[in-house]
Design a protein around this motif. Sequence first.
Motif, PDB file in Angstrom:
ATOM      1  N   ARG A 286     -48.105 -40.428 -52.708  1.00 41.27           N
ATOM      2  CA  ARG A 286     -46.940 -41.025 -52.055  1.00 41.27           C
ATOM      3  C   ARG A 286     -46.445 -40.184 -50.881  1.00 41.27           C
ATOM      4  N   LEU A 287     -47.265 -39.279 -50.410  1.00 46.47           N
ATOM      5  CA  LEU A 287     -46.835 -38.419 -49.308  1.00 46.47           C
ATOM      6  C   LEU A 287     -46.516 -39.266 -48.077  1.00 46.47           C
ATOM      7  N   ARG A 288     -45.397 -38.973 -47.457  1.00 49.08           N
ATOM      8  CA  ARG A 288     -44.938 -39.748 -46.299  1.00 49.08           C
ATOM      9  C   ARG A 288     -44.711 -38.800 -45.127  1.00 49.08           C
ATOM     10  N   PHE A 289     -45.210 -39.205 -43.972  1.00 48.03           N
ATOM     11  CA  PHE A 289     -45.021 -38.422 -42.757  1.00 48.03           C
ATOM     12  C   PHE A 289     -44.126 -39.201 -41.802  1.00 48.03           C
ATOM     13  N   THR A 290     -43.148 -38.519 -41.217  1.00 48.65           N
ATOM     14  CA  THR A 290     -42.314 -39.154 -40.199  1.00 48.65           C
ATOM     15  C   THR A 290     -42.450 -38.359 -38.914  1.00 48.65           C
ATOM     16  N   GLY A 291     -42.867 -39.022 -37.871  1.00 46.79           N
ATOM     17  CA  GLY A 291     -43.031 -38.334 -36.597  1.00 46.79           C
ATOM     18  C   GLY A 291     -42.691 -39.271 -35.455  1.00 46.79           C
ATOM     19  N   GLU A 292     -43.102 -38.904 -34.292  1.00 46.78           N
ATOM     20  CA  GLU A 292     -42.760 -39.716 -33.115  1.00 46.78           C
ATOM     21  C   GLU A 292     -43.299 -41.134 -33.219  1.00 46.78           C
TER      22      GLU A 292
ATOM     23  N   GLY B  65     -43.487 -42.969 -35.938  1.00 46.29           N
ATOM     24  CA  GLY B  65     -42.913 -43.779 -37.003  1.00 46.29           C
ATOM     25  C   GLY B  65     -42.986 -43.087 -38.352  1.00 46.29           C
ATOM     26  N   GLN B  66     -42.730 -43.865 -39.392  1.00 40.66           N
ATOM     27  CA  GLN B  66     -42.768 -43.367 -40.758  1.00 40.66           C
ATOM     28  C   GLN B  66     -44.064 -43.866 -41.390  1.00 40.66           C
ATOM     29  N   VAL B  67     -44.923 -42.942 -41.749  1.00 40.85           N
ATOM     30  CA  VAL B  67     -46.279 -43.298 -42.135  1.00 40.85           C
ATOM     31  C   VAL B  67     -46.563 -42.975 -43.597  1.00 40.85           C
ATOM     32  N   GLU B  68     -46.984 -43.966 -44.344  1.00 43.00           N
ATOM     33  CA  GLU B  68     -47.469 -43.718 -45.694  1.00 43.00           C
ATOM     34  C   GLU B  68     -48.978 -43.957 -45.696  1.00 43.00           C
ATOM     35  N   GLU B  69     -49.639 -43.493 -46.737  1.00 45.69           N
ATOM     36  CA  GLU B  69     -51.086 -43.631 -46.804  1.00 45.69           C
ATOM     37  C   GLU B  69     -51.501 -45.101 -46.789  1.00 45.69           C
TER      38      GLU B  69
END
Lengths: 331, 331, 331, 331
Positions: C255-261, C263-267
């Motif tokens: 469920r790791l989520r990345f938020t960057g320029e 958008g908010q990205v899930e796998e």
Amino acid sequence: MQLALIGAGRIGQIHAKAIAAHPGVTLVAIADFLPEAAKALALTYSSQAMSTEAIFADETIDAVLIASSTPTHAEYLEQAAQSGKAVLCEKPIALDLARTREALDVLSSNPVTCALGFNRRHDPQFSALKQALAGGRIGVLETLSIISRDPLPPPAEYVAASGGLFRDMMIHDFDMARWLLDEPISFVQATASCLIDPAIGEAGDVDTAMVTLTTASGRLCHINNSRRACYGYDQRIEAFGSGGMLQAQNETETRLRFTGEGGQVEEKPQWFFLERYAAAFAREIDDFVTAWQQQRAPLTSAHDGLEALRLAEAAECSLKEGRCIALDEIR
Amino acid sequence: MQLALIGAGRIGQIHAKAIAAHPGVTLVAIADFLPEAAKALALTYSSQAMSTEAIFADETIDAVLIASSTPTHAEYLEQAAQSGKAVLCEKPIALDLARTREALDVLSSNPVTCALGFNRRHDPQFSALKQALAGGRIGVLETLSIISRDPLPPPAEYVAASGGLFRDMMIHDFDMARWLLDEPISFVQATASCLIDPAIGEAGDVDTAMVTLTTASGRLCHINNSRRACYGYDQRIEAFGSGGMLQAQNETETRLRFTGEGGQVEEKPQWFFLERYAAAFAREIDDFVTAWQQQRAPLTSAHDGLEALRLAEAAECSLKEGRCIALDEIR
Amino acid sequence: MQLALIGAGRIGQIHAKAIAAHPGVTLVAIADFLPEAAKALALTYSSQAMSTEAIFADETIDAVLIASSTPTHAEYLEQAAQSGKAVLCEKPIALDLARTREALDVLSSNPVTCALGFNRRHDPQFSALKQALAGGRIGVLETLSIISRDPLPPPAEYVAASGGLFRDMMIHDFDMARWLLDEPISFVQATASCLIDPAIGEAGDVDTAMVTLTTASGRLCHINNSRRACYGYDQRIEAFGSGGMLQAQNETETRLRFTGEGGQVEEKPQWFFLERYAAAFAREIDDFVTAWQQQRAPLTSAHDGLEALRLAEAAECSLKEGRCIALDEIR
Amino acid sequence: MQLALIGAGRIGQIHAKAIAAHPGVTLVAIADFLPEAAKALALTYSSQAMSTEAIFADETIDAVLIASSTPTHAEYLEQAAQSGKAVLCEKPIALDLARTREALDVLSSNPVTCALGFNRRHDPQFSALKQALAGGRIGVLETLSIISRDPLPPPAEYVAASGGLFRDMMIHDFDMARWLLDEPISFVQATASCLIDPAIGEAGDVDTAMVTLTTASGRLCHINNSRRACYGYDQRIEAFGSGGMLQAQNETETRLRFTGEGGQVEEKPQWFFLERYAAAFAREIDDFVTAWQQQRAPLTSAHDGLEALRLAEAAECSLKEGRCIALDEIR
């Protein structure tokens, strides 16, 4: 309500827009240190440019909204009270407690409807959070976490005059903490670094900070600030209690979701306060007008400004001295 | 690997299951203070009950997994090293630094493959987070937030012998912080309360705590513990840096979602560590076996246990003295 | 249970892994058209290669799992029944109704525990969905939507021998529809195109399809198939009723989520059935063994294979004739 | 723009609000079949009640917005065109093709700025979806799924005069499908039931429906309608293509999330079109005014109304005849 706006800069323009959209307020005058700025804004909103002297002297004006530069707030606030006008004043009243207290004294002697620009209390989501807490949704509140990150750091010259991160930025979170914790705060502990821009450090300030508040009954509150989040304005609150957890999450422009080879992508959070708190600014005006009409207290008060400032001073003191500060020490 | 398990209680049973499912390990013996417990578990996994003396004396046994009660860890760890067996020891090695250092000294003189039971480092999600950090996904790491809440508070009698929240519970988060921050920690600040169960307070402990760590370069880390979350095991980590944010979120049994008059409902987080870290326990065994086979260091070490314990002591000290503790003070 | 596996290809290997992990089953023999393949797999799982003749003749073998090529299924199924062995047969039994009915007749005369490889019924999430429906969570079921998309289209040569999308791919969704709708299906309407790979069209098949089923009481079911989803295996179900909606969503590795320029990205969703249905394959074996031990019916039956095939034939007929087909027409 | 509103009912009131908030439009007159309704609404928005005759005769009025009852639309549309006024007409123009074509003929001969009330095209999220499709975000579009469910079924008497679900409700989805599929639709297949309210069935209509559209190049589109979703207005669109998937999701009032013993709960979708499409109604007015000012075509046209109606007729025909209808058959 016949309202005059003092200050035609960025925040003044936001308020002007919210005022124009409210059926119960007429924006009758705009003042600014730069007369051209006042004129330009007056043109956009079919208002007129006026000097502050004229505004305070004009008996047909019911209220003023103070959105000028920080050093002028206290003085205009006092003039508003003394001329019997309702006043919505941008935060902070002043950068130090003594000057803030003077203004509060003038208000005491000249009671008028007075609200302070802690706009976040009016945000629909935080408002729903507050209501859920009050309604016992999570039982007894035990811990609170407030995350507040700006998209971009301010220029170093701004920092120098800002009073520092605790007074300039975290002040909003201190107010939010006071409002949501709903009991006296006893202790303040602060930790902070300059990690983003060395120029901020050279100006004597920090850009990344964590503060822990403890209330009278032992509730704990964590505040987490950064002056720069590359993905936009990060405004979240988590309240945890005996019966569960409430989380106010970031808002996005739309809920459109893309799924492709790189993952499942939703929009990044709204960019800054203009977008994120558009509804809050509108509701802030509405609360102010309604409070004035109904002769009730607005959701925010000048006293809230004083108390948030005390927390900022305590945090600054904790950071300097490397110890936990009892709020009673800050007078 | 021919492995003996010492301790047939709750955590020993979890390990037994993970061992049984691993093709490279045979569970050849199980010891327990209560011989019946050892026998019962041995029956389930076609193993045999054995005394610890016999285990350490048996040269066909390659490795021991120490999952007995905390006060026995250091002694068994030393015996394992002295008898030349690889050892996976449940945390903590001991509840005080002096005893822990003694055990480390024995390990230094008798080098064997030695891993410590910081199971969370093996969790697939935290592992992916660590990898993403190392790969520069969020640029330079600036702040870290670790939330760790148990579903239910332990009984007060457990608390009394546990060494306290910082040593017993937050020790996992200290290890996670060290692993993810990836640079020396310089300062520790702690705040805590007893809000959940007065019996915990009477036993001299706290049940709700917030700790702030500061690293050498000024990175800030917030740790948030509660002994009771009515919705289950709350295990989240948020890493924030110059290039964005990574969030490890709670896991649920399934992703089934219900939408009805009351809202949109997803499952609550998995109930406790047995469910949440099932994969981590399996991967922990695998890392231990592989490290032993390849004669490389496991992901965790006895030294990690010492360092996490120093942080726990620093936190306790900070709480007692109401000040920021330099980690150098804790020796 | 002493079990023999027939077929050592991709799906056979998946089953071998699930069998090895189940404490109640011993994989005693493996057969394959290519003896080397059988030997290689036997080596991995400490089993032995054997001919199918020897398997069916061996009275110590309790059960067979048929995972060989489709044209051999019916014959092996019959031999299993005739030799009194429990049988778990991969779908389909055969690509036409007549041959399928013959096999069912042999099963009728030689009753053994017989399960069919509709693995999705064993998926924990779909299983929870089924249970929630049965428990009345959404009141009366009214509509069902099943989305099923493979990550990559099969090679055209596979398509030619597959029986076509309806028999080869949508067959799983037909079974899921029957299972969840829980009442007789009356009508079938199909629409389809070849949009992904012209070679599939040249082989006489389609790669994108939508089918609508209507049940006896008027419930509607939409099935949505694509042979290629660049983001992985897309397996979702939405059940809608008088009291709300249940949605089975795609699963991700973590469920790791990345938020960057950006958008908010899930796998992205898990890549294919090996990952997505790993738990389902394990539970399928467990259901088969338990059914055999308890002499109860497994969750799936040969009859389910026949009925799913009738729906596939009806869909094909609807597509060809451009009309709604009454299922009664398909005999 | 000097604009007159015809129709002061529910939808007229929504438009009045959006008009009042637009700086470029003045609501100069309001007409209604019930003069009191016109007067009441005029009072709220500082406008004046007027007869339709007077409106069409008044040369100072630039535009009319037709929000009266369906049977009057075509006539008023024609009068608007004949009097040279821009017109924004609520859908449908008429419930049959012949009358619709007559109105289009009048518009051909009297070209004025003309927009049709397909408000959803103006929704920010659907608009972003359209833009992402146009920008190639998912490569080549292959399938489209449109889910549209009302919170509550209409009374049976409304149903009787509505023209039926396909003309009254799904008409919006047909327009959305045409807009997003972006190529001619060739075939229409419909399935439907009466599952919610028997009175709707007695009135000769259905309340639950699924329609499949096929475009010239073979793209498939699924439309899913229900007259009642207990959790509110369900408005979702999923576009799938060679490069991924775009999903427009339901919106909620706030993003506040509660986690407790019952799970993780977010708000249910906004209740109905008033809330869900508030921004769309505002943008619809803006598009109309801007199109009129710039003498460009609005986003919607009377022709779109005709084409959506043809799809509704095709669906009705498909349902009646149990076959796939070529759109060419509907003239």
